[in-house]
Design an enzyme around this catalytic site. Structure first.
Site, PDB file in Angstrom:
ATOM      1  N   SER A  93       0.799  -1.226   0.000  1.00 60.77           N
ATOM      2  CA  SER A  93       0.000   0.000   0.000  1.00 60.77           C
ATOM      3  C   SER A  93       0.833   1.279   0.000  1.00 60.77           C
ATOM      4  O   SER A  93       0.337   2.348  -0.328  1.00 60.77           O
ATOM      5  CB  SER A  93      -0.938   0.023   1.213  1.00 60.77           C
ATOM      6  OG  SER A  93      -0.194   0.030   2.412  1.00 60.77           O
ATOM      7  N   ASP A 102      -2.981   8.479   7.722  1.00 64.82           N
ATOM      8  CA  ASP A 102      -3.843   7.568   8.475  1.00 64.82           C
ATOM      9  C   ASP A 102      -2.977   6.724   9.412  1.00 64.82           C
ATOM     10  O   ASP A 102      -1.770   6.981   9.531  1.00 64.82           O
ATOM     11  CB  ASP A 102      -4.746   6.731   7.546  1.00 64.82           C
ATOM     12  CG  ASP A 102      -3.993   5.679   6.734  1.00 64.82           C
ATOM     13  OD1 ASP A 102      -2.823   5.377   7.059  1.00 64.82           O
ATOM     14  OD2 ASP A 102      -4.585   5.149   5.772  1.00 64.82           O
ATOM     15  N   HIS A 162      -0.080   5.158   7.225  1.00 59.22           N
ATOM     16  CA  HIS A 162       0.559   5.752   6.048  1.00 59.22           C
ATOM     17  C   HIS A 162       0.941   7.216   6.240  1.00 59.22           C
ATOM     18  O   HIS A 162       0.137   7.997   6.751  1.00 59.22           O
ATOM     19  CB  HIS A 162      -0.378   5.626   4.841  1.00 59.22           C
ATOM     20  CG  HIS A 162      -0.771   4.212   4.546  1.00 59.22           C
ATOM     21  ND1 HIS A 162      -2.002   3.683   4.891  1.00 59.22           N
ATOM     22  CD2 HIS A 162      -0.079   3.200   3.967  1.00 59.22           C
ATOM     23  CE1 HIS A 162      -2.051   2.408   4.523  1.00 59.22           C
ATOM     24  NE2 HIS A 162      -0.899   2.093   3.962  1.00 59.22           N
TER      25      HIS A 162
END
Ligand SMILES: *[C@@H]1O[C@H](CO)[C@@H](O)[C@H](O)[C@H]1NC(C)=O
Ligand SMILES: *[C@@H]1O[C@H](CO)[C@@H](O)[C@H](O)[C@H]1NC(C)=O
Ligand SMILES: *[C@@H]1O[C@H](CO)[C@@H](O)[C@H](O)[C@H]1NC(C)=O
Length: 351
Positions: free
Chosen positions: A36, A326, A329
């Site tokens: 991700s 978040d 991240h």
């Protein structure tokens, strides 16, 4: 970033601008594999719950558009593409944009919650690295159709390959999965990941890659979600997780050196994101940030993917003040700094 490093980075950027000035990127194309940290929309096309294609993701991106990037804005790999002189980003391979001439600048095969350990991806219905390589094979056939055999082969051998994985293997699998943490020590689990990394690099090399940059693990113990779930009351980074990351990174570094010695014509650079991110987290103010413990989205303590959404209460107004977007991240502002560091350590792949 220290002043000497700052000067070095500025210098490199100037040099790059000189080279890029004729409008040609410094390398023919950029290929991206991993999780991700570098996914730009592949997971949108999977049945996974690990997605970021809804607001507030992307709220500071071009046209304020959620793309599937796990960030408010650009990823470090986006800034890297810009630094290399590209005016667009390599398309996510599973999207409609990944066709025709768009494929000439490369492609992005990364998938949120994928990793070196095959079952990490399977657990989250993400694309395992082995499948990312299969897609790359398929890509090569398309490229031959678009650019011709001889051009395709110079694109494949002259381009940069960016690999970013391992975070999900630890944070989203090992640390929360008794089937792993009761069976393997972190050191043993690292060895398993490294074996899989070696296989991945050998296969990528076998498919023609010659310039590979691989990122280290970040300080996993400093991710807001890690502190919330595993930290003590002191709100400090989880020391044990950071130690595991450092130990993995040392193995990654030694192993990469070995691969480079063994595979002729391969240049492989380990791109350290541990130290730069650790420095930012432990000294946010000095790096222009206001908050390093809580992320911008929601309460900032845990939210990521579906938990960080338009209904999350408390999302911050200005993500540039936050190290993390978040629970897992970095924000775009942090990614910008990390990308400048990547440039300094990865420059040898270009020339
Ligand atoms: C190969 O690249 C050259 C130089 O960029 C270009 O002129 C040529 O048309 C390309 N060949 C094919 C088959 O696309
Ligand atoms: C990898 O090891 C080399 C020498 O052994 C060292 O100079 C370098 O800083 C290390 N890189 C990372 C990212 O740890
Ligand atoms: C957001 O924060 C950054 C960093 O502190 C600052 O430079 C910028 O002006 C702020 N933007 C707004 C709209 O307040």
């Amino acid at each position: 970033m220290g002043i000497s490093q700052f000067l070095l980075t500025s210098f490199l950027l100037d040099v790059l601008v000189l080279y890029v000035v004729n409008g040609q990127p410094l390398v023919p194309a950029l290929f991206i594999f991993g999780d991700s940290v570098v996914d730009v929309g592949n997971n949108n096309h999977l049945s996974t719950i690990v997605k970021a294609n809804f607001p507030p993701y992307g709220r500071d991106f071009i046209n304020h558009r959620p793309t599937g990037r796990f960030c408010n804005g650009k990823l470090a790999s986006d800034f890297t593409a810009e630094n290399l002189g590209f005016t667009t980003y390599p398309p996510a391979y599973l999207t409609k944009k990944a066709k025709g001439n768009n494929l000439l600048i490369g492609a992005n095969f990364a998938s949120g919650s994928s990793g070196y350990y095959e079952t990490t991806a399977k657990l989250y219905d993400a694309i395992p690295l082995s499948q990312q390589l299969q897609y790359f094979k398929e890509y090569q056939k398309k490229l031959v159709g678009i650019a011709g055999k001889s051009n395709a082969s110079s694109i494949i051998s002259g381009s940069i390959y960016l690999v970013s994985a391992g975070s999900s293997d630890f944070a989203q699998n090992y640390y929360i999965n008794p089937l792993l943490y009761k069976v393997y020590t972190p050191d043993e689990f690292s060895d398993i990941l490294i074996q899989s990394y070696v296989k991945f690099i050998q296969d990528l090399y076998g498919l023609g890659a010659r310039k590979i940059g691989v990122t280290t693990l970040p300080p996993i113990g400093c991710l807001p979600a890690a502190i919330t779930l595993f930290g003590s009351d002191s709100n400090e980074c989880v020391t044990k997780f950071n130690k595991d990351a450092v130990s993995f990174n040392n193995k990654l570094n030694a192993t990469s050196q070995g691969l480079q010695n063994r595979l002729s014509g391969l240049k492989i650079v380990v791109l350290d994101i541990y130290q730069p991110l650790y420095n930012i987290v432990t000294d946010p103010a000095d790096n222009g940030f206001f908050e390093a413990r809580k992320a911008c989205c929601g309460t900032g303590l845990l939210e990521t993917s579906i938990l960080c959404n338009a209904k999350s209460v408390g999302t911050c107004a200005n993500a540039s003040e936050y190290v993390f977007w978040d629970g897992f991240h970095p924000s775009e502002a942090t990614n910008k700094i990390l990308a400048d560091d990547l440039l300094t350590s990865g420059i040898s792949l270009v020339f």
